[in-house]
Design an enzyme around this catalytic site. Structure first.
Site, mmCIF file in Angstrom:
data_model
loop_
_atom_site.group_PDB
_atom_site.id
_atom_site.type_symbol
_atom_site.label_atom_id
_atom_site.label_comp_id
_atom_site.label_asym_id
_atom_site.label_seq_id
_atom_site.Cartn_x
_atom_site.Cartn_y
_atom_site.Cartn_z
ATOM 1 C CB SER A 12 90.677 41.062 -45.155
ATOM 2 O OG SER A 12 91.931 41.149 -44.614
ATOM 3 C CG HIS A 37 90.513 37.389 -48.425
ATOM 4 N ND1 HIS A 37 90.567 37.478 -49.775
ATOM 5 C CD2 HIS A 37 91.548 38.782 -48.288
ATOM 6 C CE1 HIS A 37 91.445 38.134 -50.423
ATOM 7 N NE2 HIS A 37 92.457 38.640 -49.487
ATOM 8 C CG ASP A 39 95.049 40.126 -46.947
ATOM 9 O OD1 ASP A 39 95.009 39.861 -48.164
ATOM 10 O OD2 ASP A 39 93.671 40.548 -46.245
ATOM 11 C CG MET A 41 100.198 41.169 -46.964
ATOM 12 S SD MET A 41 99.796 42.561 -46.123
ATOM 13 C CE MET A 41 98.502 43.030 -45.893
ATOM 14 C CG HIS A 70 95.867 38.091 -51.420
ATOM 15 N ND1 HIS A 70 94.954 39.833 -51.031
ATOM 16 C CD2 HIS A 70 96.223 38.764 -52.280
ATOM 17 C CE1 HIS A 70 95.885 40.617 -52.350
ATOM 18 N NE2 HIS A 70 96.515 39.984 -52.878
ATOM 19 C CG MET A 72 99.193 40.798 -50.996
ATOM 20 S SD MET A 72 98.666 41.546 -50.219
ATOM 21 C CE MET A 72 97.902 40.086 -48.776
ATOM 22 C CG MET A 141 95.539 43.761 -55.826
ATOM 23 S SD MET A 141 94.031 42.824 -53.962
ATOM 24 C CE MET A 141 94.906 44.307 -53.125
ATOM 25 N N GLY A 146 98.627 46.044 -49.020
ATOM 26 C CA GLY A 146 100.263 46.204 -48.193
ATOM 27 C C GLY A 146 98.559 46.175 -46.870
ATOM 28 C CG ASP A 176 91.567 42.059 -51.558
ATOM 29 O OD1 ASP A 176 91.494 42.985 -50.046
ATOM 30 O OD2 ASP A 176 92.705 41.386 -50.879
ATOM 31 N N GLY A 198 88.074 43.993 -45.480
ATOM 32 C CA GLY A 198 88.593 44.113 -43.632
ATOM 33 C C GLY A 198 87.791 44.869 -42.755
HETATM 34 C C1 DX5 Z 1 95.553 44.681 -48.925
HETATM 35 C C2 DX5 Z 1 94.629 43.012 -48.538
HETATM 36 C C3 DX5 Z 1 93.063 43.015 -47.963
HETATM 37 C C4 DX5 Z 1 92.469 44.124 -46.882
HETATM 38 C C5 DX5 Z 1 91.450 44.956 -47.769
HETATM 39 O O1 DX5 Z 1 96.357 44.361 -49.034
HETATM 40 O O2 DX5 Z 1 94.849 42.361 -48.904
HETATM 41 O O3 DX5 Z 1 92.281 42.149 -47.949
HETATM 42 O O4 DX5 Z 1 92.300 43.300 -45.149
HETATM 43 O O5 DX5 Z 1 91.364 46.075 -46.143
HETATM 44 P P1 DX5 Z 1 89.830 46.794 -46.634
HETATM 45 O O6 DX5 Z 1 89.007 46.388 -47.067
HETATM 46 O O7 DX5 Z 1 89.830 47.350 -45.273
HETATM 47 O O8 DX5 Z 1 90.405 48.109 -47.847
HETATM 48 ZN ZN ZN Z 2 93.699 40.396 -49.805
#
Ligand code: DX5
Ligand code: ZN
Length: 228
Positions: A12, A37, A39, A41, A70, A72, A141, A146, A176, A198
């Site tokens: 990510s 990936h 993200d 938001m 993804h 959000m 999730m 977030g 995720d 991530g």
């Molecule tokens: C959270 C994201 C994830 C995030 C995961 O809202 O959707 O993709 O980057 O991060 P880690 O792997 O650090 O938990």
């Molecule tokens: Zn994500």
């Protein structure tokens, strides 16, 4: 994008250098990433803002494999065409993002992308029982969405339930949040095949020193594969 259930590691870029996404994606792929990936938001569905379709379009030029977007955001439907134009291969919407997930998933496939549906930690597997034939991926999730770097919330039971609901359908199970070499084995054993990570991928490295990305990806992959 041929279907298989082999373990796929999807770094990510939320945990990478925001001023250097192109080079970060190239480095992650060179170091063994299967998917990238991304993200998105909106500061409304989740309490954080990242970027939108124009940034995805810019990133796309630096990804050779699968761009896994993804969302959000809420609403989703007005932006589906923009993410198709940006080159998303997989577009994932949250089942909690609105009242019409069935219509949203039809629209994502209608725009030529693979359709994903994401479930927040508090949402049961049964929420997607009636859309299983409209999806290519379900994203479980394992943190509240977030932010990166949050503590893993155990969801192996939900993964097992989804794996049995999916049966022979060609639907990926993606995880995720909080994935690392310690949490990966229970998830792959439960039936997950796409592991988003991530912090656990980008820690210790950089574009000028990408070797740690490769070590981190290999460690997650081998932990996951050892449990199957
Ligand atoms: C959270 C994201 C994830 C995030 C995961 O809202 O959707 O993709 O980057 O991060 P880690 O792997 O650090 O938990
Ligand atoms: Zn994500």
């Amino acid at each position: 994008m041929a279907f298989d259930r082999n373990i796929k590691i999807a770094p990510s870029i939320l945990a990478s250098d925001f001023a250097n996404f192109g080079a970060e994606c190239e480095a992650a792929e060179a170091q063994g990433a299967d998917w990238i990936h991304v993200d998105v938001m909106d500061g409304h569905f989740v309490p954080n803002i990242t970027f939108g379709p124009s940034t995805c379009a810019a990133i796309r030029k630096h990804i050779q494999g699968v761009m896994d977007v993804h969302l959000m955001i809420s609403p989703v439907d007005p932006y589906i065409e923009a993410f198709a134009d940006a080159g998303a291969d997989v577009l994932t919407a949250h089942v909690e993002a609105g009242p019409h997930i069935h219509r949203t998933l039809q629209a994502i496939r209608g725009a030529g992308m693979r359709a994903g549906v994401a479930l927040n930690p508090g949402t049961p597997a049964s929420a997607i029982e009636h859309v299983l034939d409209l999806i290519d991926l379900v994203c479980v999730m394992t943190v509240n969405p977030g932010f990166g770097g949050q503590k893993y919330i155990p969801m192996e039971d939900k993964v097992r339930t989804l794996r049995s609901m999916i049966g022979d359908r060609e639907v990926h199970i993606e995880i995720d949040g909080g994935v690392d070499p310690t949490t990966a084995p229970g998830l792959s054993a439960a039936g997950a095949d796409v592991l988003v990570a991530g912090s656990a991928v980008f820690k210790g490295g950089s574009v000028s020193n990408p070797g740690p990305y490769g070590d981190n990806i290999a460690a997650i992959r081998s932990a996951a594969e050892s449990a199957i």
